[in-house]
Design a protein around this motif. Structure first.
Motif, short mmCIF file in Angstrom:
data_model
loop_
_atom_site.label_atom_id
_atom_site.label_comp_id
_atom_site.label_asym_id
_atom_site.label_seq_id
_atom_site.Cartn_x
_atom_site.Cartn_y
_atom_site.Cartn_z
N LEU A 148 6.51 12.97 -0.85
CA LEU A 148 5.14 13.01 -1.34
C LEU A 148 4.61 11.60 -1.51
O LEU A 148 5.33 10.71 -1.99
CB LEU A 148 5.11 13.75 -2.68
CG LEU A 148 3.78 13.80 -3.44
CD1 LEU A 148 2.73 14.58 -2.66
CD2 LEU A 148 3.99 14.43 -4.83
N LEU A 149 3.35 11.39 -1.09
CA LEU A 149 2.69 10.10 -1.29
C LEU A 149 1.25 10.33 -1.72
O LEU A 149 0.51 11.07 -1.06
CB LEU A 149 2.68 9.28 0.01
CG LEU A 149 3.85 8.35 0.30
CD1 LEU A 149 3.59 7.60 1.61
CD2 LEU A 149 4.06 7.34 -0.82
N LEU A 150 0.85 9.70 -2.82
CA LEU A 150 -0.54 9.72 -3.28
C LEU A 150 -1.05 8.28 -3.28
O LEU A 150 -0.33 7.36 -3.68
CB LEU A 150 -0.65 10.31 -4.69
CG LEU A 150 -0.03 11.68 -4.92
CD1 LEU A 150 -0.31 12.14 -6.36
CD2 LEU A 150 -0.55 12.70 -3.94
N THR A 151 -2.28 8.08 -2.84
CA THR A 151 -2.82 6.73 -2.78
C THR A 151 -3.63 6.41 -4.03
O THR A 151 -4.27 7.28 -4.63
CB THR A 151 -3.73 6.54 -1.55
OG1 THR A 151 -4.91 7.34 -1.72
CG2 THR A 151 -3.02 6.96 -0.28
N GLY A 152 -3.59 5.17 -4.42
CA GLY A 152 -4.37 4.68 -5.55
C GLY A 152 -4.56 3.19 -5.43
O GLY A 152 -3.99 2.54 -4.53
N TYR A 153 -5.34 2.62 -6.35
CA TYR A 153 -5.52 1.17 -6.36
C TYR A 153 -5.41 0.69 -7.80
O TYR A 153 -6.14 1.16 -8.69
CB TYR A 153 -6.86 0.76 -5.77
CG TYR A 153 -7.00 -0.73 -5.59
CD1 TYR A 153 -6.45 -1.36 -4.47
CD2 TYR A 153 -7.64 -1.52 -6.55
CE1 TYR A 153 -6.54 -2.74 -4.31
CE2 TYR A 153 -7.73 -2.90 -6.40
CZ TYR A 153 -7.19 -3.50 -5.28
OH TYR A 153 -7.27 -4.86 -5.13
N ARG A 159 -3.65 -4.39 -6.47
CA ARG A 159 -2.73 -4.00 -5.40
C ARG A 159 -2.94 -2.54 -5.05
O ARG A 159 -3.27 -1.70 -5.89
CB ARG A 159 -1.27 -4.23 -5.80
CG ARG A 159 -0.83 -3.41 -7.00
CD ARG A 159 0.61 -3.69 -7.39
NE ARG A 159 1.05 -2.78 -8.44
CZ ARG A 159 2.21 -2.14 -8.46
NH1 ARG A 159 3.06 -2.31 -7.45
NH2 ARG A 159 2.54 -1.36 -9.45
N THR A 160 -2.77 -2.25 -3.77
CA THR A 160 -2.79 -0.87 -3.31
C THR A 160 -1.52 -0.18 -3.78
O THR A 160 -0.43 -0.74 -3.68
CB THR A 160 -2.87 -0.82 -1.78
OG1 THR A 160 -4.07 -1.45 -1.35
CG2 THR A 160 -2.86 0.61 -1.28
N LEU A 161 -1.67 1.05 -4.28
CA LEU A 161 -0.52 1.80 -4.74
C LEU A 161 -0.26 2.99 -3.83
O LEU A 161 -1.19 3.72 -3.47
CB LEU A 161 -0.75 2.33 -6.16
CG LEU A 161 -0.56 1.38 -7.33
CD1 LEU A 161 -0.72 2.14 -8.63
CD2 LEU A 161 0.80 0.72 -7.29
N LEU A 162 0.99 3.16 -3.44
CA LEU A 162 1.44 4.35 -2.73
C LEU A 162 2.47 5.00 -3.64
O LEU A 162 3.64 4.61 -3.65
CB LEU A 162 2.03 3.98 -1.37
CG LEU A 162 1.09 3.22 -0.44
CD1 LEU A 162 1.80 2.87 0.86
CD2 LEU A 162 -0.17 4.03 -0.16
N MET A 163 2.01 5.96 -4.43
CA MET A 163 2.85 6.57 -5.47
C MET A 163 3.58 7.77 -4.87
O MET A 163 2.94 8.72 -4.44
CB MET A 163 1.99 6.99 -6.65
CG MET A 163 1.24 5.82 -7.30
SD MET A 163 0.01 6.35 -8.53
CE MET A 163 -1.30 6.97 -7.45
N GLN A 206 2.12 0.17 -18.35
CA GLN A 206 0.98 0.97 -17.97
C GLN A 206 0.15 0.24 -16.92
O GLN A 206 0.06 -0.98 -16.93
CB GLN A 206 0.10 1.29 -19.18
CG GLN A 206 0.55 2.49 -19.99
CD GLN A 206 -0.59 3.12 -20.77
OE1 GLN A 206 -1.50 2.45 -21.22
NE2 GLN A 206 -0.52 4.45 -20.94
N GLU A 207 -0.42 1.02 -16.01
CA GLU A 207 -1.28 0.47 -14.97
C GLU A 207 -2.59 1.24 -14.96
O GLU A 207 -2.64 2.40 -15.36
CB GLU A 207 -0.58 0.56 -13.61
CG GLU A 207 0.69 -0.29 -13.54
CD GLU A 207 1.56 -0.01 -12.33
OE1 GLU A 207 2.46 -0.82 -12.07
OE2 GLU A 207 1.35 1.02 -11.66
N VAL A 215 -9.49 2.40 -0.36
CA VAL A 215 -8.80 1.66 0.71
C VAL A 215 -8.20 2.59 1.77
O VAL A 215 -7.96 2.16 2.89
CB VAL A 215 -7.69 0.74 0.15
CG1 VAL A 215 -8.27 -0.47 -0.52
CG2 VAL A 215 -6.79 1.49 -0.83
N HIS A 216 -7.97 3.85 1.41
CA HIS A 216 -7.33 4.79 2.35
C HIS A 216 -8.05 6.14 2.29
O HIS A 216 -7.48 7.14 1.86
CB HIS A 216 -5.85 4.99 2.01
CG HIS A 216 -5.01 3.76 2.14
ND1 HIS A 216 -4.84 3.11 3.34
CD2 HIS A 216 -4.29 3.05 1.23
CE1 HIS A 216 -4.04 2.06 3.17
NE2 HIS A 216 -3.71 2.00 1.89
#
Length: 369
Positions: A148-153, A159-163, A206-207, A215-216
């Motif tokens: 599983l991958l969820l995108t965030g920033y 930074r781009t996050l691929l959670m 925390q972020e 971005v995606h």
């Protein structure tokens, strides 16, 4: 899955238009059932990747279902996903309308501290957060039933996050997050929902996350990169990329735009034009680039299903019954226009599950159906 083919699901971001890819998945599920395949989506796809509400769909289909036992303690239901396609459809058609309502109390309280805040039509995120907690509990990304991958920033650390569950480019374990918080972050579209505060369980901090669509908007290249990071060969990869519909007829009046100013370009009552333009242009550009790139490679098999929506149906937050009718109508047309592609994909998935990969020897075969 114990076959050589690796099936990937990639879902664009698009707010309420997420109903369209959900309907496409229902159409695929129906075809698989007719072919004798009755498996949940996490048993069909080796990787699910999504942005915004595409992330919500992916998380619902990949996270483990929880139930509360007699002692009040949550436990996982072995092998069952957090949501079925039908339950996710009810989210769009029923729950979303109550979630996407203006909170007068919140707007008045913001007005006391920031008089300009009254013009900000963001929604109260607390009901959404409670719904996500109830659905996903406090399970982490590493408990997902498939990759599983969820995108965030991350706006604090820029930074781009691929959670998710895929190793990083350096081959190390990815940072872990609670699934409900990662999904909340994936849904944090600027001007609609405030940024999400999420716990990075690996780094112990925390972020602050906003919607990864910035971005995606179309995360297909993220999904492909993740597949390669997992060691899957291009020839073995089959990507189903689902769009949320385009609205090319939704023109922006130049005279109005000249008078908007910076605030007007992000105002939800205007349809958040800069957000709409950014995500739709990004999605279209990425889809075109992916098609060109994959067609020139020896694999993967790339299937893109998208189409048109009425101009008035483009808004990220339009959950009114009339708009749901428009979105369902658009989904019907998209499914009809891609009927042969869906038929072929279902046949290939069924054959692959039976141990026969020969139906997918030509990377262009499915897309050309």
């Amino acid at each position: 899955m114990a076959t050589t083919k690796r099936f990937i699901l990639s879902i664009d971001g698009g707010g309420m238009r997420g109903l369209i890819p959900l309907r496409v998945l229902e159409a695929l599920e129906g075809r698989l059932t007719l072919a004798g395949v009755e498996l949940p989506m996490h048993r069909l796809f080796d990787l699910m990747c999504g942005s915004s509400t595409g992330g919500l769909i992916a998380a619902g289909l990949a996270a483990p279902r929880i139930e509360t036992g007699q002692a009040g303690n949550p436990s996982h239901l072995r092998g069952e996903a957090a949501a079925t396609l039908g339950e996710l459809r009810r989210f769009f058609e029923e729950d979303a309308r109550s979630l996407l309502t203006h909170s007068l109390g919140k707007r008045l309280s913001r007005f006391v501290t920031n008089p300009l805040g009254v013009f900000d039509e963001r929604y109260d995120s607390r009901p959404l957060e409670q719904l996500l907690k109830d659905r996903f509990g406090w399970t982490s990304m590493q408990s997902a039933l498939t990759h599983l991958l969820l995108t965030g920033y991350d706006i604090e650390h820029r930074r781009t996050l691929l959670m998710g569950t895929v190793p990083t480019g350096a081959g190390t374990r990815p940072d872990d997050y609670y699934i409900w918080q990662a999904t909340r972050g994936a849904l944090a579209a600027p001007s609609f929902l405030e940024p999400a505060r999420v716990d990075n369980l690996t780094l112990g901090r925390q972020e602050t996350i906003i919607d990864g669509s910035i971005v995606h908007a179309d995360p297909v290249l993220v999904a492909y990169s993740a597949a390669r990071q997992l060691g899957w060969a291009p020839r073995d990869i089959v990507i189903l990329s689902l769009g949320v519909g385009r609205a090319p007829d939704r023109a922006i009046d130049p005279a109005e735009a000249e008078n908007w100013g910076a605030h007007g370009w992000m105002l939800p009552s205007n349809g958040a034009p800069v957000w709409s333009i950014l995500t739709s242009a990004q999605s279209e550009g990425i889809a075109d680039a992916a098609a060109l790139m994959f067609n020139e490679m020896n694999g993967p098999t790339y299937i893109r299903i998208d189409g048109l929506v009425p101009a008035e149906a483009e808004d990220w937050d339009n959950a009114r019954p009339g708009n749901l009718l428009l979105l369902n109508g658009a989904a019907d047309r998209i499914i009809r226009d891609h009927a042969q592609v869906l038929d072929r994909l279902a046949a290939i998935m069924a054959a692959t599950l039976a141990g026969d990969d020969t139906l997918c020897n030509d990377p262009a075969d499915v897309a050309a159906a």
